[in-house]
Design a protein around this motif. Structure first.
Motif, PDB file in Angstrom:
ATOM      1  N   PHE A 106       1.180   4.005 -11.313  1.00 21.36           N
ATOM      2  CA  PHE A 106       2.556   4.178 -11.796  1.00 21.36           C
ATOM      3  C   PHE A 106       3.692   4.836 -10.638  1.00 21.36           C
ATOM      4  O   PHE A 106       4.658   4.353 -10.482  1.00 21.36           O
ATOM      5  N   HIS A 107       3.069   5.578  -9.801  1.00 25.77           N
ATOM      6  CA  HIS A 107       3.712   6.063  -8.642  1.00 25.77           C
ATOM      7  C   HIS A 107       4.116   5.113  -7.723  1.00 25.77           C
ATOM      8  O   HIS A 107       5.155   4.913  -7.055  1.00 25.77           O
ATOM      9  N   ILE A 108       3.003   4.235  -7.578  1.00 24.02           N
ATOM     10  CA  ILE A 108       3.403   2.788  -6.783  1.00 24.02           C
ATOM     11  C   ILE A 108       4.673   2.152  -7.190  1.00 24.02           C
ATOM     12  O   ILE A 108       5.127   1.627  -6.352  1.00 24.02           O
ATOM     13  N   TYR A 109       4.371   1.852  -8.391  1.00 25.29           N
ATOM     14  CA  TYR A 109       5.401   1.166  -9.063  1.00 25.29           C
ATOM     15  C   TYR A 109       6.933   1.783  -8.869  1.00 25.29           C
ATOM     16  O   TYR A 109       7.907   1.064  -8.615  1.00 25.29           O
ATOM     17  N   VAL A 110       6.860   2.996  -8.992  1.00 24.48           N
ATOM     18  CA  VAL A 110       8.184   3.754  -8.797  1.00 24.48           C
ATOM     19  C   VAL A 110       8.574   3.554  -7.361  1.00 24.48           C
ATOM     20  O   VAL A 110       9.907   3.440  -6.958  1.00 24.48           O
ATOM     21  N   ILE A 111       7.960   4.012  -6.562  1.00 23.55           N
ATOM     22  CA  ILE A 111       7.949   3.874  -4.867  1.00 23.55           C
ATOM     23  C   ILE A 111       8.334   2.390  -4.512  1.00 23.55           C
ATOM     24  O   ILE A 111       9.392   2.314  -3.458  1.00 23.55           O
ATOM     25  N   SER A 112       7.971   1.458  -5.180  1.00 21.66           N
ATOM     26  CA  SER A 112       8.331  -0.080  -4.701  1.00 21.66           C
ATOM     27  C   SER A 112       9.927  -0.236  -4.947  1.00 21.66           C
ATOM     28  O   SER A 112      10.376  -1.139  -4.261  1.00 21.66           O
ATOM     29  N   GLY A 126       8.332  -1.059   3.683  1.00 21.23           N
ATOM     30  CA  GLY A 126       7.444  -0.972   2.029  1.00 21.23           C
ATOM     31  C   GLY A 126       6.263  -1.610   1.984  1.00 21.23           C
ATOM     32  O   GLY A 126       5.415  -1.042   1.391  1.00 21.23           O
ATOM     33  N   ARG A 127       5.998  -2.532   2.916  1.00 23.42           N
ATOM     34  CA  ARG A 127       4.817  -3.220   2.741  1.00 23.42           C
ATOM     35  C   ARG A 127       3.749  -2.142   3.518  1.00 23.42           C
ATOM     36  O   ARG A 127       2.493  -2.194   2.985  1.00 23.42           O
ATOM     37  N   CYS A 128       4.074  -1.548   4.424  1.00 23.47           N
ATOM     38  CA  CYS A 128       3.252  -0.360   5.288  1.00 23.47           C
ATOM     39  C   CYS A 128       2.967   0.667   3.963  1.00 23.47           C
ATOM     40  O   CYS A 128       1.745   1.055   3.901  1.00 23.47           O
ATOM     41  N   VAL A 129       3.909   1.172   3.347  1.00 24.73           N
ATOM     42  CA  VAL A 129       3.717   2.482   2.534  1.00 24.73           C
ATOM     43  C   VAL A 129       2.689   1.770   1.367  1.00 24.73           C
ATOM     44  O   VAL A 129       1.907   2.425   0.995  1.00 24.73           O
ATOM     45  N   MET A 130       3.093   0.496   0.861  1.00 28.77           N
ATOM     46  CA  MET A 130       2.234   0.021  -0.199  1.00 28.77           C
ATOM     47  C   MET A 130       0.870  -0.105   0.117  1.00 28.77           C
ATOM     48  O   MET A 130      -0.240  -0.083  -0.668  1.00 28.77           O
ATOM     49  N   ARG A 131       0.404  -0.666   1.479  1.00 30.22           N
ATOM     50  CA  ARG A 131      -0.732  -1.163   1.926  1.00 30.22           C
ATOM     51  C   ARG A 131      -1.604   0.433   1.901  1.00 30.22           C
ATOM     52  O   ARG A 131      -2.838   0.442   1.383  1.00 30.22           O
ATOM     53  N   VAL A 132      -0.990   1.410   2.211  1.00 31.26           N
ATOM     54  CA  VAL A 132      -1.608   2.835   2.273  1.00 31.26           C
ATOM     55  C   VAL A 132      -2.131   3.342   0.804  1.00 31.26           C
ATOM     56  O   VAL A 132      -3.207   3.710   0.591  1.00 31.26           O
ATOM     57  N   MET A 133      -1.076   3.041   0.047  1.00 26.52           N
ATOM     58  CA  MET A 133      -1.098   3.838  -1.519  1.00 26.52           C
ATOM     59  C   MET A 133      -2.427   2.841  -2.194  1.00 26.52           C
ATOM     60  O   MET A 133      -3.083   3.259  -2.824  1.00 26.52           O
ATOM     61  N   LEU A 134      -2.314   1.408  -1.860  1.00 24.54           N
ATOM     62  CA  LEU A 134      -3.205   0.766  -2.467  1.00 24.54           C
ATOM     63  C   LEU A 134      -4.647   0.780  -2.032  1.00 24.54           C
ATOM     64  O   LEU A 134      -5.482   0.943  -2.671  1.00 24.54           O
ATOM     65  N   THR A 135      -4.697   1.127  -0.713  1.00 29.36           N
ATOM     66  CA  THR A 135      -5.961   1.426  -0.003  1.00 29.36           C
ATOM     67  C   THR A 135      -6.560   2.723  -0.820  1.00 29.36           C
ATOM     68  O   THR A 135      -7.678   2.850  -1.141  1.00 29.36           O
ATOM     69  N   LEU A 136      -5.631   3.725  -1.290  1.00 30.38           N
ATOM     70  CA  LEU A 136      -6.163   4.798  -1.810  1.00 30.38           C
ATOM     71  C   LEU A 136      -6.662   4.596  -3.382  1.00 30.38           C
ATOM     72  O   LEU A 136      -7.346   5.189  -3.879  1.00 30.38           O
ATOM     73  N   CYS A 137      -6.014   3.409  -3.767  1.00 33.78           N
ATOM     74  CA  CYS A 137      -6.368   3.004  -5.154  1.00 33.78           C
ATOM     75  C   CYS A 137      -7.826   2.209  -5.036  1.00 33.78           C
ATOM     76  O   CYS A 137      -8.216   1.558  -6.004  1.00 33.78           O
ATOM     77  N   GLY A 138      -8.189   2.008  -3.853  1.00 34.65           N
ATOM     78  CA  GLY A 138      -9.458   0.943  -3.506  1.00 34.65           C
ATOM     79  C   GLY A 138      -9.178  -0.373  -3.211  1.00 34.65           C
ATOM     80  O   GLY A 138      -9.947  -1.156  -3.389  1.00 34.65           O
ATOM     81  N   LEU A 139      -8.080  -0.595  -3.140  1.00 40.41           N
ATOM     82  CA  LEU A 139      -7.797  -2.299  -2.773  1.00 40.41           C
ATOM     83  C   LEU A 139      -7.454  -2.506  -1.330  1.00 40.41           C
ATOM     84  O   LEU A 139      -6.084  -2.097  -1.071  1.00 40.41           O
ATOM     85  N   VAL A 140      -8.548  -2.710  -0.525  1.00 40.92           N
ATOM     86  CA  VAL A 140      -8.057  -3.031   0.776  1.00 40.92           C
ATOM     87  C   VAL A 140      -7.796  -4.440   1.229  1.00 40.92           C
ATOM     88  O   VAL A 140      -8.552  -5.107   0.821  1.00 40.92           O
ATOM     89  N   VAL A 141      -6.962  -4.579   2.213  1.00 43.16           N
ATOM     90  CA  VAL A 141      -6.724  -5.773   2.724  1.00 43.16           C
ATOM     91  C   VAL A 141      -6.697  -6.028   4.331  1.00 43.16           C
ATOM     92  O   VAL A 141      -6.379  -5.096   5.050  1.00 43.16           O
ATOM     93  N   LYS A 142      -7.317  -6.962   4.821  1.00 42.97           N
ATOM     94  CA  LYS A 142      -7.444  -7.470   6.045  1.00 42.97           C
ATOM     95  C   LYS A 142      -6.973  -8.734   6.242  1.00 42.97           C
ATOM     96  O   LYS A 142      -7.228  -9.584   5.555  1.00 42.97           O
ATOM     97  N   VAL A 143      -6.189  -9.246   7.499  1.00 40.34           N
ATOM     98  CA  VAL A 143      -6.148 -10.402   7.623  1.00 40.34           C
ATOM     99  C   VAL A 143      -6.737 -11.190   9.032  1.00 40.34           C
ATOM    100  O   VAL A 143      -7.059 -10.319   9.850  1.00 40.34           O
ATOM    101  N   LYS A 144      -7.002 -12.551   8.927  1.00 43.64           N
ATOM    102  CA  LYS A 144      -7.575 -13.245  10.019  1.00 43.64           C
ATOM    103  C   LYS A 144      -6.689 -14.370  10.049  1.00 43.64           C
ATOM    104  O   LYS A 144      -5.946 -14.824   9.340  1.00 43.64           O
ATOM    105  N   ASP A 145      -6.950 -14.809  11.467  1.00 41.26           N
ATOM    106  CA  ASP A 145      -6.040 -16.168  11.950  1.00 41.26           C
ATOM    107  C   ASP A 145      -4.719 -16.136  11.717  1.00 41.26           C
ATOM    108  O   ASP A 145      -4.019 -17.075  11.236  1.00 41.26           O
TER     109      ASP A 145
END
Length: 432
Positions: A47-53, A63-82
């Motif tokens: 809910f906090h992430i939705y308000v921050i968005s 915005g993507r950087c902040v969301m990435r940190v917040m979602l990492t705390l929620c257990g959703l981690v992403v990395k990119v290749k190629d």
């Protein structure tokens, strides 16, 4: 080629949420209390992430950087290749479908738009960042609006042509073709996920909400997004052929097969499985406590002792079928109790027709008074009242009279059978 069946289709999906060994299951059980606490905390964080968005949109780098940190705390981690294969000028992104958060993970890397293919209300569309491209439910207007959107916006349209989530470990389902008819070039993107616990991202019958809850329940889910080179439509190539060529490229990069099944096959399978489940639940289940003694012991052989009791009861009550008597004797193992239940009217049965010859015993009769027997054989007696009395005392009187008459007939037959020199009246006087 061997014919396709449901077992081949099921290979593309996880049937159970937990798919590890017994040891893994026990470890998940021990982790469950902590996982539930994490889930509650992370739901509040969403809910906090939705308000921050609203303050930091994902279309901006901050915005993507902040969301990435917040979602990492929620257990959703992403990395990119190629990422060198990424082309921002490509208007359509094609991705495989493994979970309901695929698009959210991709949005942390590249801003995008997703079509509202499910007809969700405006509030949910805004919440999920979906674009309504349909007018009056027309497919043609949907394609025209999608093509117009691709031509006039700088962000790509994110699509998942498989249509339904798969396990991502066996094959890619057949692609729908509309994504390949609105643009001459597409950006293939493949996404894979791994977890520290053997908990599936999705199952065959799971909902998006339950999949999200399990994402919050697990310690973390690592999503790997990999860009593939842009694929361009060849001259004269149809949308269906173009889609199949892109699917082959993506399947090869993932080490999967191009499955001969589509999302429609999966939906039909779910319907069939649900129908079988309903049928199995709707089958009548017999409760042993509610089963009559006639049906509960039918067909089971009795011991010689019990069979002798059955024959004795049959001689006294020839109108009662043998299978009823066997069931009663098997339950009570008592002749008097069985005959009492029959005389009191506690047992329901269809009476058999008994001829006068078979109603009489074959043994010689020694001293049987004439008044001990009724003028008509027991099989011809109808033990019921002539009318149904409205008063309860009159109905009870009718029942008592029927019971008395049946007892008199049974006693007379018993006296006649054994050649006793006693009358029914004498037996009744002795009882009183």
């Amino acid at each position: 080629m061997a014919p396709l069946n449901d077992a081949d289709l099921l290979k593309n999906f996880q049937k159970n949420r937990v798919h590890g060994s017994v040891k893994d299951t026990l470890l998940i059980g021990l982790y469950a209390p902590l996982g539930c606490v994490l889930t509650i905390i992370r739901i509040c964080m969403l809910f906090h992430i939705y308000v921050i968005s609203f303050a930091f949109p994902s279309s901006t780098s901050i915005g993507r950087c902040v969301m990435r940190v917040m979602l990492t705390l929620c257990g959703l981690v992403v990395k990119v290749k190629d990422e060198v294969n990424r082309r921002d000028t490509c208007s359509v992104v094609v991705c495989n479908y493994i979970s309901p958060v695929d698009r959210l993970m991709f949005s942390l890397i590249q801003p995008n738009i997703m079509a509202n293919e499910w007809g969700l209300p405006p509030f949910l569309s805004m919440l999920l960042g979906l674009k309504d491209l349909t007018e009056e439910g027309s497919r043609m207007s949907f394609l025209q609006n999608a093509k117009s959107l691709c031509q006039h916006t700088s962000v790509p349209l994110f699509t998942r042509p498989e249509g339904v989530p798969t396990s991502g470990k066996h094959g890619l389902l057949k692609f729908s073709s509309w994504q390949f008819s609105i643009s001459d070039s597409v950006q293939p993107v493949v996404i894979q996920a791994e977890r520290p616990m053997p908990i599936s991202l999705t199952t065959l019958n799971s909902s998006g909400f339950s999949d999200l809850i399990y994402c919050l329940f697990t310690p973390y889910s690592l999503f790997t997004v990999r860009y593939l080179p842009v694929v361009t439509k060849e001259e004269g190539e149809s949308a269906e052929v173009f889609a199949e060529r892109v699917r082959g490229t993506m399947a090869k990069s993932l080490g999967l097969i191009a499955s001969p099944f589509s999302r429609h096959d999966r939906n039909e399978l779910v319907k069939r499985m649900g129908h079988k489940t309903e049928l199995s639940r709707s089958q009548p289940v017999r409760d042993d406590a509610n089963r009559s003694p006639v049906s509960s012991n039918e067909g089971q052989p009795l011991s010689p002792r019990l069979e002798a009791m059955v024959q004795h009861c049959k001689q006294v009550t020839p109108q009662v079928p043998l299978h009823v008597l066997r069931a009663l004797i098997a339950k009570s193992e008592d002749v008097e109790h069985t005959l009492g239940s029959i005389f009191e009217g506690n047992i329901q049965f269809d009476p058999e027709e008994v001829s006068p010859k078979s109603a009489l015993p074959s043994t010689p009769v020694r001293h049987v008074p004439v008044n001990a027997l009724s003028s008509s054989p027991p099989s011809s007696q109808i033990y019921k009242g002539k009318v149904f009395n409205k008063q309860s005392d009159q109905r009870h009187l009718s029942l008592s009279e029927r019971k008395k008459e049946m007892l008199t007939q049974a006693r007379a037959r018993y006296i006649q059978l054994h050649g006793l020199s006693i009358t029914v009246e004498q037996i009744e006087k002795q009882q009183f």
